[in-house]
Design a protein around this motif. Sequence first.
Motif, short mmCIF file in Angstrom:
data_model
loop_
_atom_site.label_atom_id
_atom_site.label_comp_id
_atom_site.label_asym_id
_atom_site.label_seq_id
_atom_site.Cartn_x
_atom_site.Cartn_y
_atom_site.Cartn_z
N LYS A 199 18.47 -36.21 1.81
CA LYS A 199 18.83 -37.63 1.82
C LYS A 199 18.70 -38.16 3.24
O LYS A 199 19.33 -37.65 4.17
CB LYS A 199 20.25 -37.79 1.29
N LEU A 200 17.88 -39.18 3.41
CA LEU A 200 17.42 -39.57 4.74
C LEU A 200 18.16 -40.75 5.36
O LEU A 200 17.93 -41.05 6.53
CB LEU A 200 15.91 -39.90 4.67
N ASN A 201 19.03 -41.43 4.61
CA ASN A 201 19.62 -42.68 5.13
C ASN A 201 21.08 -42.85 4.76
O ASN A 201 21.53 -43.98 4.52
CB ASN A 201 18.82 -43.88 4.61
N ILE A 202 21.83 -41.77 4.69
CA ILE A 202 23.21 -41.86 4.20
C ILE A 202 24.05 -42.85 5.01
O ILE A 202 24.88 -43.58 4.45
CB ILE A 202 23.87 -40.47 4.20
N ALA A 203 23.85 -42.92 6.31
CA ALA A 203 24.68 -43.80 7.15
C ALA A 203 24.51 -45.27 6.78
O ALA A 203 25.45 -46.07 6.90
CB ALA A 203 24.32 -43.60 8.62
N THR A 204 23.32 -45.65 6.29
CA THR A 204 23.06 -47.06 6.01
C THR A 204 22.84 -47.35 4.52
O THR A 204 22.50 -48.48 4.16
CB THR A 204 21.81 -47.53 6.78
N MET A 205 23.01 -46.36 3.66
CA MET A 205 22.71 -46.54 2.24
C MET A 205 23.52 -47.67 1.60
O MET A 205 24.64 -47.97 2.03
CB MET A 205 22.98 -45.24 1.47
N GLN A 206 22.94 -48.30 0.60
CA GLN A 206 23.62 -49.34 -0.17
C GLN A 206 23.00 -49.38 -1.56
O GLN A 206 21.84 -49.76 -1.73
CB GLN A 206 23.49 -50.71 0.48
N SER A 207 23.76 -48.98 -2.56
CA SER A 207 23.23 -49.01 -3.92
C SER A 207 23.51 -50.36 -4.57
O SER A 207 24.34 -51.14 -4.08
CB SER A 207 23.83 -47.87 -4.76
N GLU A 219 19.38 -60.78 -11.58
CA GLU A 219 20.78 -60.67 -11.17
C GLU A 219 20.97 -59.31 -10.50
O GLU A 219 20.31 -58.33 -10.85
CB GLU A 219 21.69 -60.78 -12.40
N GLN A 220 21.87 -59.27 -9.52
CA GLN A 220 22.24 -58.00 -8.89
C GLN A 220 23.75 -57.90 -8.79
O GLN A 220 24.44 -58.91 -8.59
CB GLN A 220 21.63 -57.87 -7.50
N ALA A 221 24.25 -56.69 -8.93
CA ALA A 221 25.67 -56.43 -8.76
C ALA A 221 25.83 -55.32 -7.72
O ALA A 221 25.11 -54.31 -7.77
CB ALA A 221 26.31 -56.01 -10.08
N ILE A 222 26.75 -55.53 -6.79
CA ILE A 222 26.96 -54.58 -5.69
C ILE A 222 28.41 -54.13 -5.70
O ILE A 222 29.33 -54.92 -5.96
CB ILE A 222 26.60 -55.24 -4.34
N LEU A 223 28.62 -52.87 -5.41
CA LEU A 223 29.96 -52.32 -5.36
C LEU A 223 30.75 -52.89 -4.18
O LEU A 223 30.17 -53.38 -3.20
CB LEU A 223 29.88 -50.79 -5.22
N PRO A 224 32.09 -52.84 -4.24
CA PRO A 224 32.90 -53.29 -3.11
C PRO A 224 32.56 -52.53 -1.83
O PRO A 224 32.04 -51.41 -1.88
CB PRO A 224 34.34 -52.98 -3.57
N HIS A 227 32.94 -48.81 -1.13
CA HIS A 227 32.11 -47.91 -1.95
C HIS A 227 30.70 -47.79 -1.39
O HIS A 227 29.80 -47.33 -2.10
CB HIS A 227 32.02 -48.45 -3.38
N GLN A 228 30.49 -48.17 -0.13
CA GLN A 228 29.14 -48.22 0.43
C GLN A 228 28.40 -46.90 0.29
O GLN A 228 27.18 -46.87 0.11
CB GLN A 228 29.21 -48.64 1.90
N LYS A 229 29.11 -45.78 0.32
CA LYS A 229 28.46 -44.47 0.21
C LYS A 229 28.55 -43.90 -1.21
O LYS A 229 28.38 -42.70 -1.41
CB LYS A 229 29.02 -43.50 1.23
N ASN A 230 28.76 -44.77 -2.17
CA ASN A 230 28.66 -44.37 -3.57
C ASN A 230 27.26 -44.71 -4.07
O ASN A 230 26.80 -45.85 -3.92
CB ASN A 230 29.69 -45.12 -4.43
N SER A 231 26.58 -43.74 -4.64
CA SER A 231 25.24 -43.95 -5.17
C SER A 231 25.32 -44.12 -6.69
O SER A 231 25.78 -43.22 -7.39
CB SER A 231 24.35 -42.75 -4.83
#
Length: 370
Positions: A199-207, A219-224, A227-231
């Motif tokens: 996994k190459l971008n864990i520090a900046t990941m955003q699912s 439409e897009q839905a983003i976690l709170p 939860h930034q490091k939840n995939s």
Amino acid sequence: MIGKNRALKDAAGPNSRRRQFIAGLLAVGVVPAPTWADAGKPAYLAAAARSDGTYALCGLNASLETVFRIPLPARGHAAAAHPLRPEAVAFARRPGTFAVVIDCLSGTAKARLKAPEGLHFYGHGAFSASGDWLFTTENDYASGRGNIGVWDVAAGYRRIDGFSSGGIGPHDIKRLPNSDVLVVANGGIDTHPDTGRAKLNIATMQSNLSYLLDGAVMEQAILPPHHQKNSIRHLALSAKGDVAMGMQWEGDGTSPALVARHSRGSDIAVATLPDDLLRALDGYIGSIAFSQNGKTIAVTSPRGSILDIYDADRMALASRTAINDVCGIAPCLEGFALTTGTGALGVLDTTEPRFMPAAAHSWDNHLVMI
């Protein structure tokens, strides 16, 4: 390419003879186009590793009996079932560059899909409602962007297009009921074939969860934020189009949550659990499913050997069952059908799991409902 003789020899006896008979009639134009009933009426598809070291895609009926078993060239992950005819696409374990299109009536491979240069598959795909198009989740690893591949089914699964998934690392993809809207789990994790599953971008990941129609994000839905490091990895749909999400935690310590639900036009509803119950899941949900009535959500953690049931409205834990290496999960009349990496097949109703005779298989991650 899978040999016809080998596939037929490997399939279940009476159903194999029935498939050969129907295939012969089709060749001379005597009977209508085949349906899934002609392939033994499977209710589910599941990839498996066999005891002799080979791999297969299996069709299981509602009683979880194997009605066909077709060899695969390598380990499978998930499959997509054609909505009208007995045809399935088996995807390589991610990140992979191949997928096999299988005629489940004859047991032969119709086509082998190869990801274009610079792309790799993520192990999942979905058909359009008409069955005319196949959509595949892919990674453009040079740019680090997610891609959805478009394949023309009538043209022998020829690739004709691709468009943005709306994020990074798209894993699961589903088609909303009675529509051609696609919902994609953009897991937010960048990978590259040269580094395997690193996994190459864990520090900046955003699912995110993206809804797409005709290649455009609707439409897009983003976690709170916490939860930034939840995939977001795996998805399940209710009959009314609600989306359940199983996640994978990439941060330090215990995850804030691993299960969520989304209804279009609203925020993501996250299930909360006490820390000790979350820790037992070991940061990973392997598969997820809605019950047939949409009132409950089942999730599995093969790392924790746990199957949890949630009340879908309240997103509250209703029950927990310990099952060794459980992962595949799908709805059935009694509740949920399940598979395990140890070869077990079972049904979980409102009381406890009921197991069938174990197969000489190690079942892979997913039990795909047809």
